[in-house]
Structure formats: structure tokens, C-alpha cells
Design an enzyme around this catalytic site. Structure first.
Site: not given
Ligand code: GCV
Length: 701
Positions: A193, A235, A322, A397, A425
Site C-alpha cells: 500500500e 491495514n 479507517e 496525513d 504517498e
Molecule cells: C495504511 C492514509 C493512507 C492509507 C494508510 C493510512 C494509515 O489514509 O492513504 O493508505 O493506510 O493513512 O496511515 O493508516
């Protein structure tokens, strides 16, 4: 000529030929060796010095880590001088001597009391004693770090004349966090991810069979001092992910194999787990911390892991966030949830790391930035001693610019780790150069004033401000199975810089950058100056042509594949930047806005609250202002937006032109790869410029 002399002549000829050919055709390099290339020393005087001091190595002690240290030393010295040191049975001149302080006899090295008392468990001392170099420390890991340090000195062509280097890591937990997805991948979901460097390096179908890449991975981590790695995504079940299965019996031998390889380099294995594991794996009716069956399940599971992996690091948990489940389902707090798992780990010395990346709860402030603090601050003092709260550097974020999370300093009784994002990211994936060390330095140097002036984030995460038992720095990995590990070659600098800063947040950006460039490209001045200029300006450049003045999220939405969070999409992000016809920015003040500024300590709070005092670069994070608002630079907001977006694109054009001047000064493969990426970056930067400028032109007229 005696055989050793003949060998020496042959080697000098080889070095000469190597240097000659390098100027004509440099050897192809994929970047696979990262900063551990150990290229032959070109300067003959330096070479002679190194050869005379590295003929033999004498090592006190025997352990897996020492075997790695010796292997690395031999490999590195052979690469640089042409001759592998002999492992000497006797102590003689020209020896490199490696051994713990308790193992080296006093007639070889009497370490002055003041130095000995300064050395901490993972630190090292490298000292020159006549014709010998002694590497010592209090643990095998310290010796391994010392070996990497010596090899770094050699690679950088440093003199070994007056060696006397004592270094300790400032930070206890120096962790990598992978967002790699084990198991079967749901359709359209990548194996990493937010990963942009190919597929995951963890080949679950092949494990417990190991391959060379795991060893190189562990070497890479140890070379910058990283001492733990969480190998799977936080996740663990979202959208059909199977990370939660790492706790099933099928995976234990695989984990054991990885742990056994990483252990050789002083790296502990951690995994991310799902809070609902007792339910998902064993069908227990619920995962409520008050349920004794759930508690017992965790204790049994942890005992099973430690029976196979005695030095297992612990668990990382993303809960009530999330879509990942957590204790709130049962009306319990995050501390209740964390403590249940922490108490299972405690008898084995394991750690429970609990993420504070939690938002979206309807009862909280509508301002996402304010929510984590609202949830976690009241829990200070409720977390178990082996639980640690892991906090992203900023309250949103991983944006290119946001303030430091107000949770730093706000929980004096709760162990804390800062989470940084190495993978890009929101900072251009593998397509934009964006060197993040300057950003991380700013964050770590930020003064929270939690305990008055000097209460920097660095002092919080190194544990010194509040005397935390456990604390540290975690970085979301940018590693994948591409040959050069990071996709964009220059993104290796982010990995390297992360490790160095995690080891010691006080290191200067210049020093880290200097090291990485010389280790990666050698000591040629032209390459050095071009790469340095690109790296050190790249963060500002990226910020210039993307999100202005701290306004944050302006990119497209979140699919986790290679397109998510990459292209500009300002009209879909109005909730964050609040742009309208009258102005732009999120009012987070206490007087007229969301009140988020109130979460900071004074005088930071007043600085952000005040339109006059708020630093320009964060203006739109804290204030909604008309487009005609004048910045401290004298420009209006709208003019600033247009100008920086144009300038940013020009900067990237400059990078491309400057890189062209390096043709012939490095191997063709790495040269071409970066050149092509810079060419593409111009296109992406133009896309950002056009999108953002026309969006604001239309709105502001
Ligand atoms: C691993 C953001 C990212 C997600 C990530 C999340 C997190 O939402 O877009 O990809 O998930 O952060 O840090 O848990």
C-alpha cells in the site's frame, strides 16, 4: 618479487585500469548495492593507507551478529582495497580488532573511564592504537554498527590517522513500518500500500525459504542503525486484505525464518495485527478487553510466538481507524484495547505500539486535525508501561507541509513514537524527486514548549523530555522488489536519511546528504554538487508547484494503487482547503474557527492563532484569508500562488538540464534512469501548476 608484493602490483594495475575505464565506460550499476557499494579506492595514497591498516582482523567473541559484522568488513574491504583481510589467530600490527569492552584485554586497549561510561548499549567506539584500529562497544549490535561506520569512513576516503569516534544512538526504537500486504490480494490491491518500487520484498509463498534479498535488506537496515521492522500493513483486513492471517499457525514458520535472518543484523521482527483477531481466527464471541476469553487468547497467541521467536519485537495496531476495528465497538477506550494486548506481551518483554491515526468520529470536532488529540490526550497515564502511542508527524496525513501534531508533548505519561513517511504517498510517488530529510529535521527540531523552551519533538521521541521507558522514530518504508529497492534512485536518500536521523535526530541535513551522495556516487565533485543542489531544494520545489502555504490536501482521492494521491484535484478537496470566491484556507483559530490552535502550548498557540504572527508557510492551514491578503514577503496570497507554481516548474527544468551535465560522470544506467524521471517530472509539475493556478484564477478572478 614475493607473492604478496606481486599481488599488490596486480591490484594497483587493476585500480589503474578501473579508473581509466570508469572515465570511458563506467560499470553498469542498478542501484541494488545502495550506499554499500564499496567501490575500489582510487587515490593511491589513501589506498596504501587503507591497505596497511586492514590486512588482518582479529575478533573477540562469537555470535551471529559478529559473523555478520566480520562478513561485512571483509566484503567491504575487499571491494575497496582488493584484498580481503585475513582472519588472524594472533594479535599483530595491522589488525583491526573487534570486541566488546568486556572482552578486549587491557594491554590492547585501556578505554579511559570517561569514554567507557559514555558508551551506551548499542553505541560503539572506534579508536586508533598505533598500527591497529579497535572497534569496541557494549553489545554485538554496537560492534556491527561500528563496523558499518568504519566502512563508511573508508568509502568516503577519510583519513584513519587519528580515529577516536564514540557514538551512541540517541533514540531507542528505530523502526521501519512496511505497508506490505501478505496473503491473497483482493482484485486491484497492490502488494504494497502506497508503495512505488515494485512488489513487496516479502515473498510469502516461498517463505520459510529465504533468499539473498532478505540478507541485503537486513544489512541495509543495520547500516543506518534501524533495529526493528514491522513487516506488514497496519491495514490488516480492510477490503479483504489478509494481513490478519499472520497470527495463524500457517505463518509462524515464515515469521520465524524472517526473524532468524534479521536477528543476524540486530533487527527485531514486529508485525501489525488486527484488534478482532480472537474473533477472526478463533471464533471467540467478541474481542472486548473485558472478555477473559479474548484476553486469554492474546496471552496464548503471544506465548506461541515467543516459543518460536524469543526476541520477537511486538505488535503494531491500527484500531478504530479507517475501517480497522477497535475497542470503541465495546465502549472501551484506546488505552483499554492497547493494554489488553500489552499485558499479553509484557512477560516476554514485547512491545505494543498503538497508532493515534484516528479520525472521523462524529462526536468530535468536525476538524480532522483536532480529533486525535481529543481522543488521546485524556487517556494520558492510562496506557501500560510496555504500550507506546505512535503518532504521525502532523495532524492530517503526511502532507508536504503541516504543523507538528499537538499530541507531541501533550502526553507526558505515555510512551511515544513519531511516525514519518519515507514512501512518497503525498510527495510525488516514485515520479518526483522530493528529499524529505529537511522536512523531518524541521519536525524533530520543532519546539513544542511542553516543558518550556527547548521541549523539541526530538527530545520527546528520544525519551529524554519525559523519561519515557520506550520511545522512538518509525518510518513508513519506501522499499519494494525493484532492483534499486526504492524505484527512484534519489529516493534511496530518503531511506538513508531516515535511518541516520532515527539514530540521531541532531544530525545536520548537510551531513546526511553529503554522506549519501558520496557513498552512492563516489567522491567526484561535479556529481556531488549537482545531486546536492537537487536534493536540498527538491522539497521546496515540490511544495511550490503543489499545495501552497500549508493548505494541504489538494490531490486526487485515495485508491491505494499507483494513481491515488498523485494528481491535482483541488475542486474535490474543498473540505480541506476551504477555497471560495472570498478567499482560501481553513480557519482553525480559537476565536473564529475550529479551535485547533488551542491544542498547542504557549507561545506556539498564540503564534498560530494570530494572523500576523503565523508563519507564511502555514498561513492557510490556520487561517482563511482573502486572496489579496499580504504575506510577510509583501506579495498577496494569489500572487504568491501563481509565482511559486511557475517557479517550481522552472526549478524542475533546471534539475533536468543540470543532470544532463553528468553524462559520462557515472554509469549509464543510473544516469539515464534519473534523467528520464526528471524529464517526466517536468510534465507532472506542469500539470500541477496549470491545475492549481487555473483553479484559483477561476475562483478569485
Ligand atoms: C495504511 C492514509 C493512507 C492509507 C494508510 C493510512 C494509515 O489514509 O492513504 O493508505 O493506510 O493513512 O496511515 O493508516
Amino acid at each position: 618479487m614475493s607473492t604478496p608484493d606481486r599481488k599488490k602490483v596486480y591490484f594497483l594495475i587493476l585500480v589503474f585500469l578501473f579508473s581509466f575505464f570508469k572515465t570511458v565506460v563506467a560499470f553498469p550499476e542498478s542501484g541494488n548495492e545502495v550506499w554499500l557499494r564499496y567501490a575500489p579506492v582510487e587515490d593511491p595514497v589513501t589506498l596504501r593507507e587503507y591497505q596497511s591498516l586492514t590486512r588482518r582482523v582479529f575478533i573477540f567473541g562469537d555470535s551471529e551478529i559478529l559473523t555478520s559484522a566480520l562478513g561485512e568488513l571483509n566484503y567491504g574491504i575487499k571491494g575497496m582495497t582488493g584484498t580481503e583481510p585475513a582472519t588472524s589467530g594472533k594479535l599483530r600490527a595491522g589488525n583491526i580488532i573487534i570486541g566488546k569492552t568486556t572482552d578486549i584485554p587491557g594491554n590492547i586497549l585501556r578505554i579511559p573511564e570517561d569514554q567507557l561510561s559514555k558508551l551506551t548499549q548499542e553505541g560503539y567506539l572506534i579508536i586508533r592504537k598505533g598500527k591497529r584500529i579497535v572497534i569496541t562497544g557494549k553489545s554485538d549490535a554496537g560492534l556491527l554498527y561500528g563496523v558499518f561506520r568504519l566502512l563508511r569512513l573508508l568509502q568516503m576516503g577519510e583519513s584513519l590517522a587519528d580515529l577516536n569516534i564514540l557514538e551512541n544512538p540517541t533514540t531507542k526504537l528505530r523502526l521501519l513500518n512496511h505497508w506490505d500486504n501478505p496473503g491473497k490480494l483482493p482484485a486491484g490491491i497492490p502488494s504494497v500500500e502506497r508503495g512505488y518500487a515494485g512488489e513487496s520484498i516479502f515473498k510469502w509463498d516461498e517463505l520459510p525459504h529465504l533468499n539473498r534479498r532478505y540478507t541485503d535488506y537486513a544489512r541495509m537496515l543495520a547500516s543506518v542503525g534501524i533495529n526493528g521492522t514491522v513487516i506488514n500493513n497496519v491495514n490488516t483486513a480492510k477490503n479483504g486484505l489478509e494481513g490478519w492471517k499472520l497470527l495463524t499457525p500457517e505463518y509462524l514458520p515464515k515469521l520465524k525464518a524472517l526473524a532468524s535472518e534479521f536477528r543476524k543484523y540486530g533487527v527485531k521482527l514486529y508485525i501489525s495485527v488486527n484488534f478482532f483477531s480472537p474473533v477472526m481466527i478463533s471464533g471467540i464471541n467478541d474481542a472486548d478487553p473485558a472478555n477473559s476469553r479474548a484476553r486469554k487468547w492474546w496471552s496464548d497467541k503471544v506465548a506461541e510466538i515467543y516459543s518460536e521467536i524469543p526476541d520477537f519485537g511486538g505488535f503494531l495496531v491500527k484500531a478504530d481507524s479507517e475501517g480497522e476495528p477497535g475497542p470503541m465497538k465495546y465502549g472501551r477506550s484506546h488505552a483499554d484495547g492497547a493494554n489488553m494486548i500489552a499485558s499479553a506481551l509484557e512477560p516476554f518483554g514485547g512491545l505494543l505500539i498503538w497508532r493515534a491515526f484516528v479520525y472521523g468520529n462524529k462526536e468530535l470536532s468536525p476538524d480532522r486535525a483536532a480529533q486525535a488529540y481529543q481522543i488521546f490526550k485524556p487517556l494520558d497515564g492510562n496506557f501500560a508501561g510496555n504500550a507506546i502511542v505512535q503518532i504521525k508527524n502532523g495532524p492530517i496525513d503526511f502532507q508536504v507541509r503541516e504543523p507538528v501534531s499537538p499530541l507531541f508533548g501533550a502526553m507526558p505519561l505515555t510512551n511515544q513514537i513519531i511516525e514519518l513517511q519515507i514512501t512518497q504517498e503525498y510527495t510525488g510517488h516514485d515520479k518526483h524527486v522530493c528529499y524529505l530529510v529537511p522536512q523531518w529535521k524541521e519536525i524533530l527540531d520543532f519546539d513544542t514548549y511542553a516543558e518550556g523552551p527547548g521541549s523539541t519533538v526530538a527530545k520527546i521521541v528520544d525519551g529524554s523530555l519525559f523519561g519515557y521507558k520506550y520511545s522512538g522514530i518509525a518510518g513508513v518504508s519506501n522499499i519494494g522488489d525493484e532492483a534499486n529497492w526504492t524505484g527512484h534512485l534519489l529516493a534511496q536518500a530518503n531511506f538513508y536519511g531516515f535511518g541516520r536521523l532515527a539514530w540521531n535526530p541532531a544530525l545536520e541535513t548537510e551531513k546526511i546528504t553529503d554522506e549519501w551522495i558520496r557513498l552512492t556516487f563516489g567522491n567526484g565533485e561535479k556529481v556531488y554538487s549537482v545531486v546536492k543542489e537537487i536534493l536540498l531544494t527538491s522539497l521546496k520545489t515540490y511544495e511550490d508547484y503543489t499545495s501552497p502555504l500549508g493548505v494541504g490536501l489538494m490531490c486526487n482521492g485515495g485508491n491505494t494503487g499507483h494513481q491515488g494521491h498523485f494528481t491535482p484535484a483541488p475542486s474535490s478537496r474543498v473540505n480541506y482547503h476551504k477555497a471560495d470566491k472570498s478567499g482560501v484556507g481553513y480557519d482553525r483559530t480559537m476565536v473564529t474557527g475550529s479551535g485547533f490552535t488551542g491544542q498547542f502550548f504557549e507561545p506556539v498557540r498564540s503564534m498560530y492563532e494570530s494572523l500576523e504572527k503565523c508563519p507564511d508557510e502555514l498561513l492557510l492551514f490556520f487561517h482563511h484569508v482573502p486572496y489579496t491578503h499580504k504575506l510577510k514577503s509583501g506579495k498577496t496570497v494569489i500572487k504568491h500562488i501563481y509565482d511559486t507554481h511557475n517557479e517550481g516548474v522552472e526549478q524542475v527544468r533546471g534539475y533536468y538540464e543540470n543532470w544532463k551535465n553528468l553524462d559520462g560522470l557515472m554509469d549509464e544506467d543510473r544516469y539515464q534512469d534519473v534523467l528520464n524521471r526528471l524529464k517526466d517530472q517536468i510534465k507532472y509539475a506542469e500539470q500541477w501548476r496549470d491545475s492549481i493556478n487555473s483553479y484559483f484564477l477561476k475562483l478569485s478572478r
